[in-house]
Design a protein around this motif. Structure first.
Motif, PDB file in Angstrom:
ATOM      1  N   PHE A   1       0.841  -1.193   0.000  1.00 21.41           N
ATOM      2  CA  PHE A   1       0.000   0.000   0.000  1.00 21.41           C
ATOM      3  C   PHE A   1       0.882   1.252   0.000  1.00 21.41           C
ATOM      4  O   PHE A   1       1.991   1.255   0.538  1.00 21.41           O
TER       5      PHE A   1
ATOM      6  N   TYR B   1       0.026   5.156   1.320  1.00 19.56           N
ATOM      7  CA  TYR B   1      -0.901   6.095   1.934  1.00 19.56           C
ATOM      8  C   TYR B   1      -0.304   7.492   1.836  1.00 19.56           C
ATOM      9  O   TYR B   1       0.915   7.668   1.815  1.00 19.56           O
TER      10      TYR B   1
ATOM     11  N   GLN C   1      -0.659  11.633   3.397  1.00 17.78           N
ATOM     12  CA  GLN C   1      -1.204  12.534   4.405  1.00 17.78           C
ATOM     13  C   GLN C   1      -0.931  13.961   3.957  1.00 17.78           C
ATOM     14  O   GLN C   1       0.218  14.434   4.017  1.00 17.78           O
TER      15      GLN C   1
ATOM     16  N   HIS D   1      -6.160  13.715   7.503  1.00 17.78           N
ATOM     17  CA  HIS D   1      -5.820  12.386   7.984  1.00 17.78           C
ATOM     18  C   HIS D   1      -5.229  11.536   6.848  1.00 17.78           C
ATOM     19  O   HIS D   1      -5.335  11.896   5.670  1.00 17.78           O
ATOM     20  N   LEU D   2      -4.613  10.459   7.206  1.00 19.13           N
ATOM     21  CA  LEU D   2      -4.028   9.538   6.241  1.00 19.13           C
ATOM     22  C   LEU D   2      -5.118   8.945   5.350  1.00 19.13           C
ATOM     23  O   LEU D   2      -6.199   8.583   5.818  1.00 19.13           O
TER      24      LEU D   2
ATOM     25  N   LEU E   1      -5.730   6.320   1.642  1.00 16.77           N
ATOM     26  CA  LEU E   1      -5.140   5.374   0.709  1.00 16.77           C
ATOM     27  C   LEU E   1      -4.893   6.027  -0.643  1.00 16.77           C
ATOM     28  O   LEU E   1      -5.776   6.691  -1.190  1.00 16.77           O
TER      29      LEU E   1
ATOM     30  N   GLU F   1       2.992  14.004   2.981  1.00 21.10           N
ATOM     31  CA  GLU F   1       3.870  12.933   3.448  1.00 21.10           C
ATOM     32  C   GLU F   1       3.320  11.613   2.920  1.00 21.10           C
ATOM     33  O   GLU F   1       2.116  11.356   2.995  1.00 21.10           O
TER      34      GLU F   1
ATOM     35  N   PHE G   1       3.518   7.387   2.791  1.00 18.15           N
ATOM     36  CA  PHE G   1       3.896   6.221   3.584  1.00 18.15           C
ATOM     37  C   PHE G   1       3.659   4.945   2.786  1.00 18.15           C
ATOM     38  O   PHE G   1       2.573   4.734   2.255  1.00 18.15           O
TER      39      PHE G   1
ATOM     40  N   PHE H   1       4.053   0.063   8.578  1.00 14.30           N
ATOM     41  CA  PHE H   1       4.366   1.237   7.779  1.00 14.30           C
ATOM     42  C   PHE H   1       5.853   1.537   7.783  1.00 14.30           C
ATOM     43  O   PHE H   1       6.575   1.232   8.738  1.00 14.30           O
ATOM     44  N   GLY H   2       6.283   2.205   6.719  1.00 18.01           N
ATOM     45  CA  GLY H   2       7.607   2.777   6.686  1.00 18.01           C
ATOM     46  C   GLY H   2       7.628   4.106   7.430  1.00 18.01           C
ATOM     47  O   GLY H   2       6.610   4.553   7.960  1.00 18.01           O
ATOM     48  N   THR H   3       8.796   4.734   7.461  1.00 17.56           N
ATOM     49  CA  THR H   3       8.960   5.972   8.228  1.00 17.56           C
ATOM     50  C   THR H   3       8.433   7.207   7.505  1.00 17.56           C
ATOM     51  O   THR H   3       8.392   8.281   8.072  1.00 17.56           O
ATOM     52  N   GLY H   4       8.050   7.043   6.244  1.00 14.07           N
ATOM     53  CA  GLY H   4       7.448   8.156   5.524  1.00 14.07           C
ATOM     54  C   GLY H   4       8.456   8.988   4.742  1.00 14.07           C
ATOM     55  O   GLY H   4       9.642   9.053   5.076  1.00 14.07           O
TER      56      GLY H   4
END
Lengths: 116, 116
Positions: free
Chosen positions: A34, A36, A38, A43-44, A46, A88, A90, A106-109
């Motif tokens: 995925f 995502y 932001q 909010h986050l 998809l 941002e 993710f 999740f990754g760190t973005g």
């Protein structure tokens, strides 16, 4: 254990430049992948997802991502960015069909700033 | 329809106090997640509830953190004896549970916790 790496922490581009954000994951089994996004103050949500079939998936707002199984990668791309893409991003992964859990990691973005 | 609702939206507390954060998921979503978002840390997985199964608590950073989900709906994240490093945005998300694990997460707006 699953993990997700995003190598670019902060990316600055001018409008109309091409974008590619890297994402690598570690998990040997079937995965769902995925992206995502932001946007500032929101909010986050998809952006796109891959779970089977064509490894090139298209999402909203002209984004696409390619799943390369041999490289454990799911990079996000857009041919021409706009100022409104400032956000941002993710990358995330969970176990695919037959997996024991739907837990999403999740990754760190990556913070993308697009300059007009 | 109604999305994921979190309360309070902001919480300022003194070091050593306990706090409770609430999440109302989307009706019918059997999976519920808590994440913590800190600057430079991305989305850190905390805990995951799936239906009536035992929750996956593997992401809770210490025994000061706990969460429960009553009646398969509302969830409360409790942090006891708060520390300054607990300051972050706490995000809740919910999703359907599909066999393939590819149902997207729907996020709330988060609770911004500041420990002074």
């Amino acid at each position: 254990a699953q993990s997700v790496s995003q190598h670019n922490h902060h990316v600055i581009l001018s409008e109309a430049a091409s974008l590619e954000l890297g994402c690598n994951y570690s998990y040997g089994g079937t995965v769902n992948l995925f992206w995502y996004v932001q946007y500032p103050g929101q909010h986050l949500q998809l952006l796109l997802k891959y779970f089977s079939g064509d490894p090139l998936v298209k999402g909203i707002k002209g984004f696409e991502a390619e799943f390369i199984k041999s490289k454990f990668s799911f990079n996000l791309r857009k041919p021409s960015v706009q100022w409104s893409d400032t956000a941002e991003y993710f990358c995330a992964v969970n176990q695919g069909y037959g997996g024991a859990t739907n837990k999403l990691i999740f990754g760190t973005g990556t913070l993308l700033a697009v300059q007009p | 329809g109604a999305g994921v609702s979190q309360s309070p939206s902001n919480k300022v507390t003194e070091k050593g106090k306990d706090v409770e954060l609430r999440c109302d998921p989307i009706s019918g979503h059997t999976a519920l997640y808590w994440y913590r978002q800190s600057l430079g840390q991305g989305l850190e997985f905390l805990i995951y509830f799936q239906g009536n199964s035992a929750p996956d608590k593997s992401g809770l950073p210490s025994d000061r953190f706990s969460a429960e989900r009553t009646g398969g709906s509302v969830s409360t994240l409790t942090i006891q004896r708060t520390q300054q490093e607990d300051s972050a945005v706490y995000l809740c998300a919910s999703s359907l549970v599909l066999a393939g694990g590819n149902s997207p997460l729907h996020f709330g707006n988060g609770t911004r916790l500041t420990v002074t």
